[in-house]
Design an enzyme around this catalytic site. Sequence first.
Site, mmCIF file in Angstrom:
data_model
loop_
_atom_site.group_PDB
_atom_site.id
_atom_site.type_symbol
_atom_site.label_atom_id
_atom_site.label_comp_id
_atom_site.label_asym_id
_atom_site.label_seq_id
_atom_site.Cartn_x
_atom_site.Cartn_y
_atom_site.Cartn_z
ATOM 1 N N HIS A 194 0.827 -1.216 0.000
ATOM 2 C CA HIS A 194 0.000 0.000 0.000
ATOM 3 C C HIS A 194 0.855 1.256 0.000
ATOM 4 O O HIS A 194 1.903 1.327 0.625
ATOM 5 C CB HIS A 194 -1.057 -0.011 1.109
ATOM 6 C CG HIS A 194 -0.560 0.123 2.516
ATOM 7 N ND1 HIS A 194 -0.422 1.343 3.146
ATOM 8 C CD2 HIS A 194 -0.207 -0.800 3.441
ATOM 9 C CE1 HIS A 194 -0.004 1.156 4.392
ATOM 10 N NE2 HIS A 194 0.142 -0.138 4.600
ATOM 11 N N ASP A 211 5.776 1.394 7.043
ATOM 12 C CA ASP A 211 4.351 1.124 6.776
ATOM 13 C C ASP A 211 3.788 2.149 5.806
ATOM 14 O O ASP A 211 3.299 3.175 6.212
ATOM 15 C CB ASP A 211 3.598 1.153 8.111
ATOM 16 C CG ASP A 211 2.141 0.773 7.974
ATOM 17 O OD1 ASP A 211 1.747 0.318 6.913
ATOM 18 O OD2 ASP A 211 1.402 0.947 8.974
ATOM 19 N N GLU A 245 -5.298 2.042 2.221
ATOM 20 C CA GLU A 245 -5.303 0.811 3.033
ATOM 21 C C GLU A 245 -5.572 1.123 4.494
ATOM 22 O O GLU A 245 -6.298 0.413 5.198
ATOM 23 C CB GLU A 245 -3.939 0.101 2.893
ATOM 24 C CG GLU A 245 -3.857 -1.250 3.604
ATOM 25 C CD GLU A 245 -3.365 -1.198 5.055
ATOM 26 O OE1 GLU A 245 -3.392 -2.238 5.736
ATOM 27 O OE2 GLU A 245 -2.962 -0.102 5.521
ATOM 28 N N GLU A 246 -4.971 2.223 4.961
ATOM 29 C CA GLU A 246 -4.961 2.531 6.398
ATOM 30 C C GLU A 246 -6.338 2.867 6.968
ATOM 31 O O GLU A 246 -6.510 2.896 8.175
ATOM 32 C CB GLU A 246 -4.013 3.698 6.678
ATOM 33 C CG GLU A 246 -2.548 3.428 6.330
ATOM 34 C CD GLU A 246 -1.867 2.500 7.327
ATOM 35 O OE1 GLU A 246 -2.552 1.930 8.185
ATOM 36 O OE2 GLU A 246 -0.629 2.368 7.231
ATOM 37 N N ASP A 273 3.591 -5.698 3.112
ATOM 38 C CA ASP A 273 3.240 -4.555 3.959
ATOM 39 C C ASP A 273 4.112 -4.644 5.211
ATOM 40 O O ASP A 273 3.863 -5.478 6.085
ATOM 41 C CB ASP A 273 1.747 -4.610 4.318
ATOM 42 C CG ASP A 273 1.311 -3.397 5.146
ATOM 43 O OD1 ASP A 273 2.162 -2.522 5.409
ATOM 44 O OD2 ASP A 273 0.127 -3.332 5.532
ATOM 45 N N HIS A 350 2.584 4.444 12.112
ATOM 46 C CA HIS A 350 1.469 5.392 12.281
ATOM 47 C C HIS A 350 1.891 6.594 13.132
ATOM 48 O O HIS A 350 1.042 7.218 13.779
ATOM 49 C CB HIS A 350 0.232 4.718 12.915
ATOM 50 C CG HIS A 350 -0.291 3.570 12.097
ATOM 51 N ND1 HIS A 350 -1.397 2.838 12.458
ATOM 52 C CD2 HIS A 350 0.126 3.024 10.934
ATOM 53 C CE1 HIS A 350 -1.630 1.894 11.562
ATOM 54 N NE2 HIS A 350 -0.710 1.985 10.623
HETATM 55 N N1 BES Z 1 0.869 -2.447 8.043
HETATM 56 C C1 BES Z 1 -0.251 -2.404 8.911
HETATM 57 C C2 BES Z 1 -0.595 -3.778 9.422
HETATM 58 C C3 BES Z 1 0.121 -4.116 10.671
HETATM 59 C C4 BES Z 1 -0.016 -3.352 11.792
HETATM 60 C C5 BES Z 1 0.916 -5.215 10.708
HETATM 61 C C6 BES Z 1 0.651 -3.665 12.935
HETATM 62 C C7 BES Z 1 1.588 -5.515 11.856
HETATM 63 C C8 BES Z 1 1.464 -4.745 12.979
HETATM 64 C C9 BES Z 1 -1.426 -1.821 8.197
HETATM 65 O O1 BES Z 1 -1.069 -0.736 7.419
HETATM 66 C C10 BES Z 1 -2.365 -1.339 9.244
HETATM 67 O O2 BES Z 1 -2.074 -0.412 9.898
HETATM 68 N N2 BES Z 1 -3.491 -2.000 9.335
HETATM 69 C C11 BES Z 1 -4.450 -1.672 10.327
HETATM 70 C C12 BES Z 1 -5.803 -2.169 9.900
HETATM 71 C C13 BES Z 1 -6.401 -1.322 8.814
HETATM 72 C C14 BES Z 1 -7.534 -2.030 8.153
HETATM 73 C C15 BES Z 1 -6.867 -0.023 9.372
HETATM 74 C C16 BES Z 1 -4.028 -2.312 11.614
HETATM 75 O O3 BES Z 1 -3.454 -3.395 11.576
HETATM 76 O O4 BES Z 1 -4.252 -1.708 12.665
HETATM 77 ZN ZN ZN Z 2 -0.548 0.848 8.798
#
Ligand code: BES
Ligand code: ZN
Length: 381
Positions: A194, A211, A245-246, A273, A350
């Site tokens: 993403h 990320d 994606e976020e 990712d 984040h």
């Molecule tokens: N790259 C992250 C996924 C992630 C987060 C992997 C923490 C490992 C540890 C992705 O960009 C993300 O932040 N996803 C969100 C969910 C999304 C649908 C809002 C998450 O995991 O909190």
């Molecule tokens: Zn993220």
Amino acid sequence: MKVVVTLACVLGLALFVVCSATFTPATGGPSDAEQTTEVMRNALRGRRWIEFKEGERAWLTEKQIQQLINAKAHFMDVTDHPGLRPIDGLTSSTLPDVLIPRHPESIDKLLKELSAEQIGQTITDLSQLYTRFYTSTTGVEGAKLLHSKYSEFARNQSHISVRFFEHTWPQPSVIARIEGTGENAHELVILGGHEDSVGFSTTGRSPGADDDASGSSSVLEVFRVLASNGFRGSRSIEFHAYAAEEVGLLGSQAIASTYQKEGKVVAGMMQLDMVGYVNNNDPVFGIVTDYVNESLTQFVRELAQEYTHLPVKNTKCGYGCSDHASWTKAGYPSAFPFETDFSNINPNIHSPQDTLDKISTEHAREFAKVALAFLVELSTQ
Ligand code: BES
Ligand code: ZN
């Protein structure tokens, strides 16, 4: 603990105040017409339909969604594609049921060309943008930057195309495609990551180096090496940089849903990712085992054992944690390698601290190696 409490509060608030619906799937629930009215009513109030797990949905405001993100909750925003699910009659791919790495010599030759410096350069360029949030002007610039890098690497090759996939929000996704040469050229092998990022607020600084500049830059680097060597599989190969994606996997859901409607056949999808973080000088090659296709994941595990020296470690990511989940939801086989195991995640994501100096482009290169092998193997067998 703090995260759990915050999350509980956010969810409690959401479910108490909005309490619009615990979603009832398939039979016995509201009719299509009732659902459409419900969707329109809430959309007009500026709310989004958020799914926390299969069958558990609530209507939330943008502010509540940002709170969910800050609490590191996993969710999917299903407002635009509430009915996305595997469908009967979608042709499956001609891939054999059991995949075994064939390891042609051509892969070793190509892997040598993957460059950690190139990956680092793209991460630098992407993370210099103040934010790549999906509604921001710099978020749009991020998409344009990737589009122009793809176009430059695809120069003068008529079997390669690069396009924007436009959405209903400002940031487009980017899709580069290497046309296959075989009878099964209509089948696709996809490598995705993403392009957007998120900070503490919608307007905060968000470099998103790990990320997911690390993933989308590695996807681009695999493309650069395959394109410059004139590589073509018998199946077609696509490289995706997903928007939004976020905020609930919006870009990948839109693409997966469109492909499904068009009857496209996807032989396999791999998501990159977060591929740059090494915890305590103890690098591992993580492999996500939930919400993925099991046999495709087994194949990726074998590729990792074949092409990297890192110990391979299984890990779980939870519901809807990245774009692979959109493909799974649409009934397509996906796999998700990950930089570490989830007990050792990068604490900087984040936030303004998610910068290049905190990650390793050499580590990212290991994932690019496995991704390149994945594309060559799946597009040719
Ligand atoms: N790259 C992250 C996924 C992630 C987060 C992997 C923490 C490992 C540890 C992705 O960009 C993300 O932040 N996803 C969100 C969910 C999304 C649908 C809002 C998450 O995991 O909190
Ligand atoms: Zn993220």
